[in-house]
Scaffold this active site. Structure first.
Site, PDB file in Angstrom:
ATOM      1  N   GLU A   1       1.089  -1.184   0.158  1.00 52.40           N
ATOM      2  CA  GLU A   1      -0.121   0.038   0.261  1.00 52.40           C
ATOM      3  C   GLU A   1       0.829   1.330  -0.058  1.00 52.40           C
ATOM      4  O   GLU A   1       1.987   0.988   0.041  1.00 52.40           O
ATOM      5  CB  GLU A   1      -0.790  -0.212   1.590  1.00 52.40           C
ATOM      6  CG  GLU A   1      -2.136  -0.842   1.417  1.00 52.40           C
ATOM      7  CD  GLU A   1      -3.015  -0.694   2.817  1.00 52.40           C
ATOM      8  OE1 GLU A   1      -2.699   0.134   3.430  1.00 52.40           O
ATOM      9  OE2 GLU A   1      -3.281  -2.344   2.758  1.00 52.40           O
TER      10      GLU A   1
ATOM     11  N   LYS B   1       2.199   4.883   1.332  1.00 50.14           N
ATOM     12  CA  LYS B   1       2.184   5.326   3.306  1.00 50.14           C
ATOM     13  C   LYS B   1       2.234   6.557   3.015  1.00 50.14           C
ATOM     14  O   LYS B   1       2.632   7.343   2.564  1.00 50.14           O
ATOM     15  CB  LYS B   1       3.775   4.925   3.423  1.00 50.14           C
ATOM     16  CG  LYS B   1       3.374   5.473   5.029  1.00 50.14           C
ATOM     17  CD  LYS B   1       5.222   4.498   5.393  1.00 50.14           C
ATOM     18  CE  LYS B   1       5.280   5.101   6.760  1.00 50.14           C
ATOM     19  NZ  LYS B   1       5.319   6.625   7.292  1.00 50.14           N
TER      20      LYS B   1
ATOM     21  N   ASP C   1       1.220  10.877   3.975  1.00 46.98           N
ATOM     22  CA  ASP C   1       2.236  11.544   4.308  1.00 46.98           C
ATOM     23  C   ASP C   1       0.841  12.247   4.972  1.00 46.98           C
ATOM     24  O   ASP C   1       0.896  13.494   5.417  1.00 46.98           O
ATOM     25  CB  ASP C   1       3.256  11.476   4.287  1.00 46.98           C
ATOM     26  CG  ASP C   1       4.279  12.372   5.429  1.00 46.98           C
ATOM     27  OD1 ASP C   1       4.366  12.128   6.150  1.00 46.98           O
ATOM     28  OD2 ASP C   1       5.140  13.338   4.398  1.00 46.98           O
TER      29      ASP C   1
ATOM     30  N   TYR D   1      -6.705   0.332   7.793  1.00 51.82           N
ATOM     31  CA  TYR D   1      -6.780  -1.107   8.012  1.00 51.82           C
ATOM     32  C   TYR D   1      -7.927  -0.843   9.457  1.00 51.82           C
ATOM     33  O   TYR D   1      -8.557   0.683  10.231  1.00 51.82           O
ATOM     34  CB  TYR D   1      -5.361  -0.702   9.336  1.00 51.82           C
ATOM     35  CG  TYR D   1      -4.649  -2.007  10.537  1.00 51.82           C
ATOM     36  CD1 TYR D   1      -5.147  -3.225  10.233  1.00 51.82           C
ATOM     37  CD2 TYR D   1      -4.277  -1.472  11.399  1.00 51.82           C
ATOM     38  CE1 TYR D   1      -4.567  -4.173  10.850  1.00 51.82           C
ATOM     39  CE2 TYR D   1      -3.896  -1.935  12.948  1.00 51.82           C
ATOM     40  CZ  TYR D   1      -4.216  -3.533  13.057  1.00 51.82           C
ATOM     41  OH  TYR D   1      -4.328  -4.200  13.423  1.00 51.82           O
TER      42      TYR D   1
ATOM     43  N   LYS E   1      10.782   3.163   3.369  1.00 53.64           N
ATOM     44  CA  LYS E   1      10.683   4.726   3.573  1.00 53.64           C
ATOM     45  C   LYS E   1      11.376   5.120   1.634  1.00 53.64           C
ATOM     46  O   LYS E   1      12.874   4.773   2.246  1.00 53.64           O
ATOM     47  CB  LYS E   1      11.011   5.564   4.763  1.00 53.64           C
ATOM     48  CG  LYS E   1      10.846   5.336   6.231  1.00 53.64           C
ATOM     49  CD  LYS E   1       9.565   6.103   6.394  1.00 53.64           C
ATOM     50  CE  LYS E   1       9.855   7.223   7.445  1.00 53.64           C
ATOM     51  NZ  LYS E   1       9.091   8.266   7.924  1.00 53.64           N
TER      52      LYS E   1
ATOM     53  N   CYS F   1      31.000  42.389   9.159  1.00 55.18           N
ATOM     54  CA  CYS F   1      29.105  42.262   9.263  1.00 55.18           C
ATOM     55  C   CYS F   1      29.098  43.144   8.001  1.00 55.18           C
ATOM     56  O   CYS F   1      29.510  44.413   7.709  1.00 55.18           O
ATOM     57  CB  CYS F   1      29.182  43.220  10.249  1.00 55.18           C
ATOM     58  SG  CYS F   1      27.455  43.507  10.722  1.00 55.18           S
TER      59      CYS F   1
ATOM     60  N   CYS G   1      26.935  46.920   9.180  1.00 57.36           N
ATOM     61  CA  CYS G   1      27.286  47.856   9.851  1.00 57.36           C
ATOM     62  C   CYS G   1      29.304  47.718   9.684  1.00 57.36           C
ATOM     63  O   CYS G   1      29.995  48.910  10.551  1.00 57.36           O
ATOM     64  CB  CYS G   1      27.981  47.467  11.510  1.00 57.36           C
ATOM     65  SG  CYS G   1      28.192  46.197  11.925  1.00 57.36           S
TER      66      CYS G   1
ATOM     67  N   CYS H   1      28.878  39.243  14.362  1.00 56.10           N
ATOM     68  CA  CYS H   1      29.629  40.561  14.341  1.00 56.10           C
ATOM     69  C   CYS H   1      29.634  41.438  15.847  1.00 56.10           C
ATOM     70  O   CYS H   1      28.888  41.028  17.082  1.00 56.10           O
ATOM     71  CB  CYS H   1      28.440  41.269  13.678  1.00 56.10           C
ATOM     72  SG  CYS H   1      28.534  43.152  13.837  1.00 56.10           S
TER      73      CYS H   1
ATOM     74  N   CYS I   1      25.093  47.703  15.990  1.00 55.54           N
ATOM     75  CA  CYS I   1      24.759  47.482  14.413  1.00 55.54           C
ATOM     76  C   CYS I   1      22.730  46.711  14.524  1.00 55.54           C
ATOM     77  O   CYS I   1      22.585  45.989  15.462  1.00 55.54           O
ATOM     78  CB  CYS I   1      25.525  45.467  14.385  1.00 55.54           C
ATOM     79  SG  CYS I   1      24.382  44.643  12.986  1.00 55.54           S
TER      80      CYS I   1
END
Ligand code: IVH
Length: 675
Positions: A120, A122, A124, A232, A318, A412, A415, A430, A436
């Site tokens: 079958e 599966k 999700d 089931y 899976k 950075c 800044c 930073c 900043c």
């Protein structure tokens, strides 16, 4: 439209209602299960309106399984936990052909006769167990912990493909299990609607399905595009001794059963089925994450039995995460609240596992180095847990000879300050935390967050506007804002300005533990803040606590203790706290300060249910914990008190009454605390 004036007696009305219900159940089944409607939506609505009109006029004929009840109710239900009659186990997982062959060999050793498997899809989504008595849906329960789950019947009743009433020759009592899921198209359309309303999109269809089932308002569930395949059957008088034939029967009774299951006699057929669906799954209108293989003969299933966790007669395979190739276009560097720099790859947009991917986090410079990433590389991406896209490798063969390796930035991007790396940490930072810009705004955004000061009406956009307009530079500035300043900002009307100011004021009532979390001290998350506030009940005491004392507190280790000490070593943080104190922010654990280490509720368990007016649920919970009591989520014989608020679930209330549990209201509880 029929004329009911000449319906002389109640019997005629009851018969008409019954006929309409049967018709609507039938058309629901044609539409939602078989995908073969035989009347137009308009005709369906006409029948429904007629039924609704009669049901309103003659409430004595109300029936909880009427098709009109699928619209859901606005009542806030609390979920009751229901034990599963048959434990709701999961399946053993396999990930490759040889593990499937091992499974087949194990089974063949235990069974000497000929037998067949059923393969079958599966699905999700979220597992559900539906109980039917005399052909009527009586209960829908989630998996929960396998032994007991949440009773989500009102929510499940809004899912149109789940029959409320069955047809044909069904057993008097049985359970059928299946998976509730969101078809992909419905998921995308629903997310577009959410975003239009300014709401966050749902992460993926699976989360969408599971989250929807747990909504407290079934009218909202009714709006979600949910569907359900059943796979089931359980019960003492099932129609046949074969799983596949029972599925066929279930279909006849009105259940939505996938047409893609297949009887396989050999392992090679199983592998063929797996390979076919691994390729074909992208063309299904819903997500599947694997294949389930079950022994078809139920007597053999019984012989094989169960391990503690899963059946021996079934296993899942899976699928590997889907992968695609795409091109790296550029890298952005984002600066977070703590100054940590996160590199994010911009990718040529590509469709992967249900969504279009344009960006993928690269987390830190080590990841870039380990991938050996070069400019313009072709990269392979997949979704971790099928949600967050990540780059797993580089297709080196497709690299241009002149391509340069990616060099992590040194300064950075916001800044210009030179980045630093702390010992033992992968991230670059930073260090200019005071000036900043994104660090400032992110700190304020963290402060106003739902789990922190919960300042509703203020969002990240407004914070950025306020910062750009030079109105705020730190969290204390929020408490000096006035309505006029807000109205002058683009897009803020008078009404929302008033609301924002009210909400800011209201936040001064937020308990100390959350204030401590809101301050954003590194490594002080929600739980640590709670433990700290309990052990050291005021900010003054915390400020003066030594390293040795700090590490005595539950969950506080060297790293957190150091971080707290350095926070209080910074002069501007002390200034900030003083300004917040002046604004009226809570810097004491009030209850424990009033009742230090109270153990008045030790050995007592409480369940809180419904809406409250004096305190929030969190505050009530905190009062219980602080006084040594236990918070339980469900009413059980172990419960001592049920604190009942407005609109609490009737199921909880009647269960508590049956068990003779003391039921008190909010005021009575507060009196108990203060006594
Ligand atoms: S049979 C005792 N069949 O996958 C066996 N499960 O871990 C009961 N699932 O809990 C499960 N599609 O939520 C079965 N065709 C299918 C399924 C399926 C999805 C889910 C289900 C189960 C989990 C396995």
């Amino acid at each position: 439209m029929a004329n009911y004036a000449d319906m002389k007696n109640n019997d005629a009305i009851a018969a008409k209602i019954d006929q309409l219900r049967k018709q609507l159940h039938h058309h629901n089944h044609l539409y939602y299960v078989l995908n073969k409607p035989s009347i137009s939506d308009y005709e369906f609505d006409q029948l429904m309106n007629e039924l609704l009109r009669l049901e309103t006029e003659y409430p004595q004929f109300n029936d909880i399984n009427s098709p009109s009840r699928r619209v859901g109710s606005d009542i806030n239900e609390n979920f009751e936990q229901i034990p599963h009659k048959y434990p709701m186990l999961s399946l053993g997982n396999t990930y490759n052909e040889s593990e499937i062959r091992d499974f087949d060999n194990r089974i063949r050793k235990l069974i000497n006769s000929n037998f067949q498997y059923v393969c079958e899809l599966k699905f999700d989504g979220a597992a559900i167990g539906l109980t039917y008595n005399n052909g009527k849906l009586v209960r829908a329960v989630t998996r929960g912990d396998g032994d007991k789950g949440d009773d989500v019947t009102p929510n499940v009743k809004t899912i149109k493909s789940i029959p409320l009433i069955l047809n044909g020759n069904y057993p008097d009592e049985f359970e059928i299990r299946g998976e509730i899921f969101m078809p992909r198209k419905g998921f995308e359309a629903y997310n577009i609607e959410r975003q239009k309303k300014g709401e966050d999109p749902l992460a993926n269809p699976r989360n969408g399905a599971a989250g929807s089932l747990k909504l407290l308002n079934s009218a909202l569930v009714a709006q979600r595009p949910l569907d359900c395949y059943l796979y089931y059957l359980l019960g003492s008088s099932l129609p046949t001794n074969f799983h596949s034939q029972n599925l066929q029967k279930a279909k006849e009774w009105g259940f939505k059963v996938s047409e893609h299951f297949k009887i396989c006699s050999s392992i090679d057929e199983i592998i063929e089925y797996i390979n076919y669906w691994d390729k074909e799954r992208k063309n299904l209108p819903y997500d599947i994450d694997g294949i389930v293989i079950k022994v078809d003969d139920i007597r053999l299933q019984e012989k094989l039995g169960f391990t503690a966790k899963s059946p021996r007669w079934a296993i899942s395979y899976k699928f590997k995460a889907e992968q695609v190739n795409t091109k790296l276009l550029s890298i952005d560097y984002q600066v977070g609240r703590t100054g940590a720099i996160t590199p994010v790859a911009n990718l040529e947009p590509v469709f992967l596992a249900g969504t279009t991917v344009k960006r993928a986090s690269l987390h830190n410079s080590d990841i870039i180095a380990n991938l050996g990433l070069h400019k313009g590389d072709t990269v392979i991406i997949e979704k971790g847990g099928e949600i967050i896209p990540k780059i797993t490798s580089v297709v080196v063969d497709e690299r241009n000879d002149t391509a340069e390796p990616i060099a992590f930035i040194k300064k950075c991007p916001e800044c210009g300050t030179t980045l630093i790396r702390y010992e033992g940490e992968a991230a670059y930072y930073c260090p200019n935390s005071m000036y900043c810009p994104p660090q400032i705004t992110e700190r304020i955004i963290h402060f106003i967050g739902r789990k922190a000061m919960n300042i509703d009406g203020l969002g990240s956009k407004t914070i950025e506007l306020l910062f750009k307009a030079n109105l705020i530079h730190n969290v204390a500035d929020l408490y000096q804002l006035n309505e006029n300043q807000l109205i002058e900002l683009e897009g803020i009307a008078e009404k929302s300005a008033t609301q924002i100011i009210t909400e800011i004021k209201k936040s001064t009532e937020i308990p100390y533990a959350r204030v401590l979390f809101a301050l954003g001290i590194r490594f002080v998350g929600e739980t640590v803040a709670k433990k700290l506030a309990k052990a050291i009940p005021s900010i003054e005491q915390l400020q003066n606590t030594s390293y040795e004392e700090l590490i005595k507190v539950e969950e506080i280790g060297d790293k957190i203790a150091q971080s707290i000490l350095s926070f209080f070593n910074i002069e501007s943080n002390i200034e900030l706290i003083n300004r917040l104190k002046k604004a009226g922010i809570q810097f004491k654990t009030t209850t424990s300060a009033l009742f230090p280490n109270s153990q008045k509720f030790s050995n007592l368990s409480f369940v809180i249910s419904g809406k409250f007016t004096i305190k929030s649920r969190d505050e009530l919970k905190e009062l219980i914990e602080i006084n040594g009591g236990k918070n339980l989520s469900a009413v059980s014989p172990n419960t001592d008190y049920l604190i009942a608020g407005e609109n609490m679930g009737p199921a909880k209330l009647s269960k508590a009454e049956k068990l003779g549990i003391k039921i008190i209201n909010e005021t009575e509880f507060i009196e108990m605390v203060e006594k």
